[in-house]
Design an enzyme around this catalytic site. Structure first.
Site, mmCIF file in Angstrom:
data_model
loop_
_atom_site.group_PDB
_atom_site.id
_atom_site.type_symbol
_atom_site.label_atom_id
_atom_site.label_comp_id
_atom_site.label_asym_id
_atom_site.label_seq_id
_atom_site.Cartn_x
_atom_site.Cartn_y
_atom_site.Cartn_z
ATOM 1 N N LYS A 1 0.846 -1.197 0.000
ATOM 2 C CA LYS A 1 0.000 0.000 0.000
ATOM 3 C C LYS A 1 0.879 1.244 0.000
ATOM 4 O O LYS A 1 1.874 1.302 0.733
ATOM 5 C CB LYS A 1 -0.908 -0.040 1.234
ATOM 6 C CG LYS A 1 -1.997 1.017 1.253
ATOM 7 C CD LYS A 1 -2.855 0.861 2.512
ATOM 8 C CE LYS A 1 -3.988 1.859 2.573
ATOM 9 N NZ LYS A 1 -4.739 1.743 3.852
ATOM 10 N N SER B 1 -9.721 2.010 2.769
ATOM 11 C CA SER B 1 -8.836 2.741 1.875
ATOM 12 C C SER B 1 -7.917 1.835 1.056
ATOM 13 O O SER B 1 -7.499 2.200 -0.030
ATOM 14 C CB SER B 1 -7.968 3.723 2.674
ATOM 15 O OG SER B 1 -7.104 3.019 3.562
ATOM 16 N N SER C 1 -9.735 -0.377 6.965
ATOM 17 C CA SER C 1 -9.153 -0.227 5.625
ATOM 18 C C SER C 1 -8.443 -1.458 5.073
ATOM 19 O O SER C 1 -8.081 -1.482 3.901
ATOM 20 C CB SER C 1 -8.176 0.951 5.603
ATOM 21 O OG SER C 1 -8.875 2.167 5.619
#
Lengths: 99, 491
Positions: B80, B155, B179
């Protein structure tokens, strides 16, 4: 009744150092009002004697061994700066110029 | 070899160690897959083909030299874009960090490199990890491999979609309010939030420091546990890192996979079983609970009366911490600087930089946080939210006296269509309804695919007590053994 006015949102933007446009202010004023009204209901949940929790890990005064390890070099630290001069970060003026 | 991109991380690691394939071959297969599908999925913000192949070559050379290697050596991974990677662009999904190349690696990135994991690139995300759909990424949304017209969750939608699209067998996410888990749920993959403090935050670009937790994303529970074992453990560079041994999550996952849950008590949260979830989601979760009962588990209804206040408490605590953390983006040391024409003051340049560099959701949260922390409102908002956090932790403690784990849906709804929740920010926040309590409490929680609703994946959440990550993996693997692994339609 609104939880927050457009003027208050403008003040928050200034405190937050966000140079928002008039259009953004119109949008944010309504949205922040909805959000604040939705979260305000926590106001009556906890009694006064309930202690606050800032953190789930009960650790305090955490120190690590005082051992010298390599840090980030000046060159690396400045490599991604928007502006630098004389091995330092260069910033816009902070003080008013003297007359 | 069969299609290398369809294999699990455990299988790939074994095949590389056994000489049936090489790290370079495996890496090339995944880079090819990215080249073939990512134009449609947009899971990656940056692909580091050169760095990945160099890392794979080192793994192959080490193996040839007979050096000891871990079980994931040579296995590719997507990271990420909120974790720093030295010399590799890191944006946190924001324009304010466009083109930034960090001068250091995050601790968990260092640990992955040391374990021989091959970093393919950086994945898309809602800006600064604020969102549930990737629609708040400054670089365009990621598309759900199950239906390209729908969101992949957020996210960490890029990490989850990369795995679901077979672009990587493993990925790293970060979970502040869900997330990792909610993207796992809506893409039919596994996503685990470790115990807060169990995985280091050093090099994780901070959103809400008392909640942010990096963790594994994978297609199987065993793969998630293998990755968890690599990244977890005390880090002296993170003052909230827990100085305790990491439970043996891999052994726990393998034990769970045998399908025996005799004596395990599952707590069903009464307050979560009413309205809130879509009927198809509730039905799939009920079937998951029944499957666990068949494996020997016992179901107990528990009451957690303060969970209903978790969402409002979170949406005060997280924005408050974010308003402080994001003050560092001031256009001075790194990132964007706007309007510096020689005439404007530092404060004017800072305000222009932040207005141009941040997207609307980040601005909303900074302003909400600034409001909640301001004198006059502090006690009514931030102070109250912290007290509610205490009550939620007490609810968990009381529940775990009666049961071993709590179970619930991961998120109330399956993957929704783009644009359907962006006009009203609070509608987006509801995606986190079931995931947030564990963040406020700090204990581990995982989402495992449990089935489909209208052809779209449903996630089953398992929450465990602080530091009992192994218990969570055991139940998760048992569920997987009953529910099976989901296979998305071909892209």
């Amino acid at each position: 009744m609104a939880a927050i006015s457009r003027d208050e949102v403008a003040h928050l933007a200034r405190l937050s150092r966000l140079a928002v446009t008039e259009d953004e202010l119109d949008m944010f004023a309504g949205q922040l009002d909805v959000i604040l009204q939705s979260v305000a209901r926590i106001g009556d949940v906890a009694a006064a004697d309930i202690p606050p929790t800032s953190h789930s890990v009960p650790l305090t005064n955490v120190l690590r061994e005082d051992v010298v390890v390599p840090g980030i070099s000046r060159e690396d630290a400045l490599a991604m700066a928007p502006d630098s001069a004389e091995d330092r970060f260069r910033v816009p003026r902070i003080l008013e110029e003297e007359a | 070899m069969s299609d290398l991109t369809r294999m699990t991380a455990a299988q790939l690691g074994a095949a590389i160690a056994g000489g049936e394939t090489s790290a370079v071959e495996v890496t090339r297969a995944h880079l090819d897959r990215i080249a073939a599908v990512d134009e449609r999925v947009n899971a990656f913000l940056h692909v580091d083909a050169e760095g990945a192949l160099a890392a794979a070559e080192r793994v192959d050379a080490d193996r040839a030299a007979g050096r000891a290697q871990g079980p994931l050596a040579g296995v590719p991974i997507a990271v990420k874009d909120v974790l720093t990677t030295r010399g590799v662009p890191t944006t946190a999904g924001s324009k304010i960090l466009e083109g930034w190349q960090p001068p250091y690696d995050a601790t968990i990135v260092t640990r992955m490199r040391e374990a021989g994991l091959v970093i393919l690139g950086k994945t898309n995300m809602d800006e600064f990890a604020m969102g549930s759909s990737t629609e708040y990424s400054a670089y365009g949304p990621t598309h759900n491999p199950w239906d390209l017209g729908r969101i992949p969750g957020g996210s960490g939608g890029g990490s989850a979609a990369a795995i679901a699209a077979y672009e990587a067998p493993l990925a790293i996410g970060t979970d502040t309010g869900g997330s990792i888990r909610q993207p796992g749920a809506v893409t039919g993959t596994v996503g685990a939030k470790p115990t807060y403090g169990g995985t280091s935050r050093y090099g994780l670009i901070a959103f809400s420091s008392s909640l942010d937790t990096p963790g594994p994303c994978a297609r199987t529970v065993e793969d998630a546990a293998l990755l968890h074992a690599v990244i977890a453990g005390h880090d002296p560079r993170d003052s909230t890192s827990i100085p305790a041994a990491v439970p043996d999550v891999v052994a726990a996952a393998r034990r769970g996979a045998t399908g025996d849950l005799s004596g395990v008590r599952l707590g069903v949260v009464k307050e979560f079983s009413g309205e809130g979830a879509e009927p198809g989601v509730s039905a799939a979760v009920r079937e998951g609970i029944e499957a666990l009962v068949k494996l020997g588990a016992e179901v107990v209804e528990v009451s957690c009366p303060h969970f209903e206040f978790a969402l409002p408490a979170y949406y005060l605590i997280a924005p408050s911490e974010c308003s402080s953390n994001l003050a560092r983006f001031d256009g001075v040391r790194y990132g964007l600087r706007a309007g510096d024409d020689g005439n404007r003051s530092l404060e004017e340049v800072m305000s222009l930089t932040r207005d141009q560099g941040f997207g609307p959701e980040v601005k909303r949260r900074i302003m909400i946080g600034t409001y909640a922390l301001s004198s006059g409102y502090y006690d009514a908002y931030y102070g109250q939210a912290q007290k509610v956090r205490t009550l939620i932790s007490r609810d968990f403690a009381a529940a775990f006296e009666k049961v071993d784990v709590l179970v619930s849906p991961t998120t109330p709804f399956v993957a929704f269509e783009f644009g359907s929740r962006t006009s009203d920010p609070y509608q987006m926040y509801l995606a986190d309804l079931y995931t947030i309590p564990s963040n406020l409490y700090g204990g581990p929680a995982i989402s495992v695919p449990v089935g489909l609703s209208d052809g779209l994946p449903v996630g089953f959440q398992i929450m465990a007590p602080t530091l009992a990550d192994d218990r969570m993996y055991r139940v998760a693997a048992a569920l997987e053994s009953a529910a099976g692994v989901l296979t998305p339609p071909s892209l």
